[in-house]
Design a protein around this motif. Structure first.
Motif, PDB file in Angstrom:
ATOM      1  N   TYR A  14       0.895  -1.198   0.476  1.00 40.45           N
ATOM      2  CA  TYR A  14       0.428   0.398   0.258  1.00 40.45           C
ATOM      3  C   TYR A  14       0.594   1.371   0.201  1.00 40.45           C
ATOM      4  O   TYR A  14       0.645   2.170  -0.753  1.00 40.45           O
ATOM      5  CB  TYR A  14      -0.966  -0.050   1.094  1.00 40.45           C
ATOM      6  CG  TYR A  14      -0.695   0.956   2.449  1.00 40.45           C
ATOM      7  CD1 TYR A  14      -0.851   2.043   2.517  1.00 40.45           C
ATOM      8  CD2 TYR A  14       0.200  -0.514   3.371  1.00 40.45           C
ATOM      9  CE1 TYR A  14      -0.214   2.197   4.084  1.00 40.45           C
ATOM     10  CE2 TYR A  14       0.745   0.506   4.419  1.00 40.45           C
ATOM     11  CZ  TYR A  14       0.694   1.682   4.405  1.00 40.45           C
ATOM     12  OH  TYR A  14       1.008   2.092   6.144  1.00 40.45           O
ATOM     13  N   ILE A  51      -8.123  -4.330  -0.328  1.00 42.40           N
ATOM     14  CA  ILE A  51      -8.420  -4.360   1.000  1.00 42.40           C
ATOM     15  C   ILE A  51      -6.593  -3.204   0.906  1.00 42.40           C
ATOM     16  O   ILE A  51      -6.884  -2.117   1.023  1.00 42.40           O
ATOM     17  CB  ILE A  51      -7.976  -5.250   1.924  1.00 42.40           C
ATOM     18  CG1 ILE A  51      -9.663  -5.922   2.044  1.00 42.40           C
ATOM     19  CG2 ILE A  51      -7.283  -4.623   3.340  1.00 42.40           C
ATOM     20  CD1 ILE A  51      -9.554  -7.237   3.185  1.00 42.40           C
ATOM     21  N   THR A  52      -5.695  -4.095   0.253  1.00 40.02           N
ATOM     22  CA  THR A  52      -4.563  -3.031  -0.014  1.00 40.02           C
ATOM     23  C   THR A  52      -5.071  -1.856  -0.640  1.00 40.02           C
ATOM     24  O   THR A  52      -3.916  -0.544  -0.026  1.00 40.02           O
ATOM     25  CB  THR A  52      -3.306  -3.671  -0.840  1.00 40.02           C
ATOM     26  OG1 THR A  52      -3.437  -5.087   0.062  1.00 40.02           O
ATOM     27  CG2 THR A  52      -2.003  -2.999  -0.759  1.00 40.02           C
ATOM     28  N   THR A  53      -5.901  -1.925  -1.798  1.00 39.41           N
ATOM     29  CA  THR A  53      -5.510  -0.813  -2.322  1.00 39.41           C
ATOM     30  C   THR A  53      -6.695   0.434  -1.782  1.00 39.41           C
ATOM     31  O   THR A  53      -6.008   1.420  -1.881  1.00 39.41           O
ATOM     32  CB  THR A  53      -6.160  -0.723  -4.065  1.00 39.41           C
ATOM     33  OG1 THR A  53      -5.845  -2.418  -4.687  1.00 39.41           O
ATOM     34  CG2 THR A  53      -6.601   0.079  -4.811  1.00 39.41           C
ATOM     35  N   LYS A  54      -7.482  -0.201  -1.047  1.00 39.31           N
ATOM     36  CA  LYS A  54      -8.329   1.212  -0.429  1.00 39.31           C
ATOM     37  C   LYS A  54      -7.476   1.414   0.395  1.00 39.31           C
ATOM     38  O   LYS A  54      -7.674   2.528   0.672  1.00 39.31           O
ATOM     39  CB  LYS A  54      -9.619  -0.278   0.817  1.00 39.31           C
ATOM     40  CG  LYS A  54     -10.329   1.083   0.642  1.00 39.31           C
ATOM     41  CD  LYS A  54     -11.762  -0.184   1.584  1.00 39.31           C
ATOM     42  CE  LYS A  54     -12.585   0.994   2.281  1.00 39.31           C
ATOM     43  NZ  LYS A  54     -12.519   1.376   3.165  1.00 39.31           N
ATOM     44  N   ARG A  55      -6.700   0.826   1.500  1.00 39.60           N
ATOM     45  CA  ARG A  55      -5.324   1.277   2.402  1.00 39.60           C
ATOM     46  C   ARG A  55      -5.135   2.258   1.322  1.00 39.60           C
ATOM     47  O   ARG A  55      -4.883   3.905   2.150  1.00 39.60           O
ATOM     48  CB  ARG A  55      -5.185   0.307   2.895  1.00 39.60           C
ATOM     49  CG  ARG A  55      -3.346   1.475   4.041  1.00 39.60           C
ATOM     50  CD  ARG A  55      -3.599   0.117   5.443  1.00 39.60           C
ATOM     51  NE  ARG A  55      -2.666   0.501   5.938  1.00 39.60           N
ATOM     52  CZ  ARG A  55      -2.129   0.018   6.728  1.00 39.60           C
ATOM     53  NH1 ARG A  55      -1.478  -1.557   6.331  1.00 39.60           N
ATOM     54  NH2 ARG A  55      -1.414   0.169   7.357  1.00 39.60           N
ATOM     55  N   ALA A  56      -4.644   2.214   0.501  1.00 37.99           N
ATOM     56  CA  ALA A  56      -3.879   3.439  -0.480  1.00 37.99           C
ATOM     57  C   ALA A  56      -4.751   4.810  -0.090  1.00 37.99           C
ATOM     58  O   ALA A  56      -3.651   5.546  -0.615  1.00 37.99           O
ATOM     59  CB  ALA A  56      -3.125   2.529  -1.494  1.00 37.99           C
ATOM     60  N   TYR A  57      -5.341   3.988  -0.888  1.00 33.78           N
ATOM     61  CA  TYR A  57      -6.812   5.707  -1.836  1.00 33.78           C
ATOM     62  C   TYR A  57      -6.826   5.966  -0.375  1.00 33.78           C
ATOM     63  O   TYR A  57      -6.675   7.524   0.264  1.00 33.78           O
ATOM     64  CB  TYR A  57      -7.923   4.992  -2.151  1.00 33.78           C
ATOM     65  CG  TYR A  57      -7.625   4.993  -3.661  1.00 33.78           C
ATOM     66  CD1 TYR A  57      -6.375   4.514  -4.303  1.00 33.78           C
ATOM     67  CD2 TYR A  57      -8.272   5.124  -4.753  1.00 33.78           C
ATOM     68  CE1 TYR A  57      -5.835   4.313  -5.914  1.00 33.78           C
ATOM     69  CE2 TYR A  57      -8.437   4.674  -6.262  1.00 33.78           C
ATOM     70  CZ  TYR A  57      -6.705   4.732  -6.371  1.00 33.78           C
ATOM     71  OH  TYR A  57      -7.196   4.163  -8.404  1.00 33.78           O
ATOM     72  N   GLU A  58      -7.280   5.153   1.346  1.00 30.34           N
ATOM     73  CA  GLU A  58      -7.657   5.918   2.304  1.00 30.34           C
ATOM     74  C   GLU A  58      -6.452   7.126   2.516  1.00 30.34           C
ATOM     75  O   GLU A  58      -6.562   8.571   2.794  1.00 30.34           O
ATOM     76  CB  GLU A  58      -7.705   5.550   3.240  1.00 30.34           C
ATOM     77  CG  GLU A  58      -9.389   4.737   3.055  1.00 30.34           C
ATOM     78  CD  GLU A  58      -9.177   3.477   4.202  1.00 30.34           C
ATOM     79  OE1 GLU A  58      -8.910   2.864   4.845  1.00 30.34           O
ATOM     80  OE2 GLU A  58     -11.134   2.940   3.939  1.00 30.34           O
ATOM     81  N   GLU A  59      -5.057   6.268   2.275  1.00 23.57           N
ATOM     82  CA  GLU A  59      -3.769   7.303   2.885  1.00 23.57           C
ATOM     83  C   GLU A  59      -3.733   8.559   1.735  1.00 23.57           C
ATOM     84  O   GLU A  59      -3.028   9.615   2.457  1.00 23.57           O
ATOM     85  CB  GLU A  59      -2.773   6.154   2.798  1.00 23.57           C
ATOM     86  CG  GLU A  59      -1.500   7.199   2.875  1.00 23.57           C
ATOM     87  CD  GLU A  59      -0.996   7.471   4.758  1.00 23.57           C
ATOM     88  OE1 GLU A  59      -0.574   8.560   4.939  1.00 23.57           O
ATOM     89  OE2 GLU A  59      -2.357   7.243   5.287  1.00 23.57           O
ATOM     90  N   ARG A  62      -6.129  11.064   2.840  1.00 24.95           N
ATOM     91  CA  ARG A  62      -6.024  11.961   4.647  1.00 24.95           C
ATOM     92  C   ARG A  62      -5.012  12.641   3.629  1.00 24.95           C
ATOM     93  O   ARG A  62      -4.874  14.096   4.620  1.00 24.95           O
ATOM     94  CB  ARG A  62      -5.385  10.996   5.243  1.00 24.95           C
ATOM     95  CG  ARG A  62      -6.124  10.419   6.450  1.00 24.95           C
ATOM     96  CD  ARG A  62      -5.526   9.382   7.736  1.00 24.95           C
ATOM     97  NE  ARG A  62      -4.676   8.171   6.763  1.00 24.95           N
ATOM     98  CZ  ARG A  62      -5.453   7.479   7.118  1.00 24.95           C
ATOM     99  NH1 ARG A  62      -6.433   7.472   6.928  1.00 24.95           N
ATOM    100  NH2 ARG A  62      -4.774   6.550   6.407  1.00 24.95           N
TER     101      ARG A  62
END
Length: 126
Positions: A14, A51-59, A62
């Motif tokens: 991520y 889930i990994t891609t979602k975490r990257a997009y969330e970061e 932010r």
């Protein structure tokens, strides 16, 4: 958008995505309003977990670099140019610290390092 994932890197997947997308945005290769691949699409392309891609997009969200709109997708934010410039300067400072440390380890003087930088800078302008 071309993202390369290294399985041998010590950096989490991520974080590799975040770093590369951030760089594309800060270098101006992805302009404000540019749509990003959907989370599912990017996960499929990179053959990684959603889930990994979602975490990257969330970061990235932010950090204020992208905006996600439910049902429409994720887009490069319209962050003001001053913010983007500050982010790019921060990256430049990190790179210069790295160069400074390496030059000290090689025993280069400040004058020698400055001359190298001057030559490279002038060479790029030709």
């Amino acid at each position: 958008m071309n993202i390369l994932i290294s399985s041998t890197s010590g950096e989490p997947i991520y974080a590799q995505i975040v770093t590369q997308v951030r760089q594309l945005i800060l270098q101006g290769e992805l302009g404000a309003g540019t749509p990003l691949p959907s989370i599912r699409q990017l996960a499929k392309e990179l053959q990684i977990s959603v889930i990994t891609t979602k975490r990257a997009y969330e970061e990235l969200e932010r950090e204020g670099l992208i905006n996600s709109i439910v049902g429409k997708g994720s887009f490069v934010s319209g962050a003001d140019q001053e913010f983007i410039k500050e982010q790019r300067l921060r990256i430049l400072e990190m790179k210069l610290k790295e160069v400074s440390e390496e030059s000290r380890q090689l025993g280069l003087s400040y004058a020698e390092l400055a001359e190298m930088l001057k030559l490279i800078y002038e060479e790029e302008q030709e």
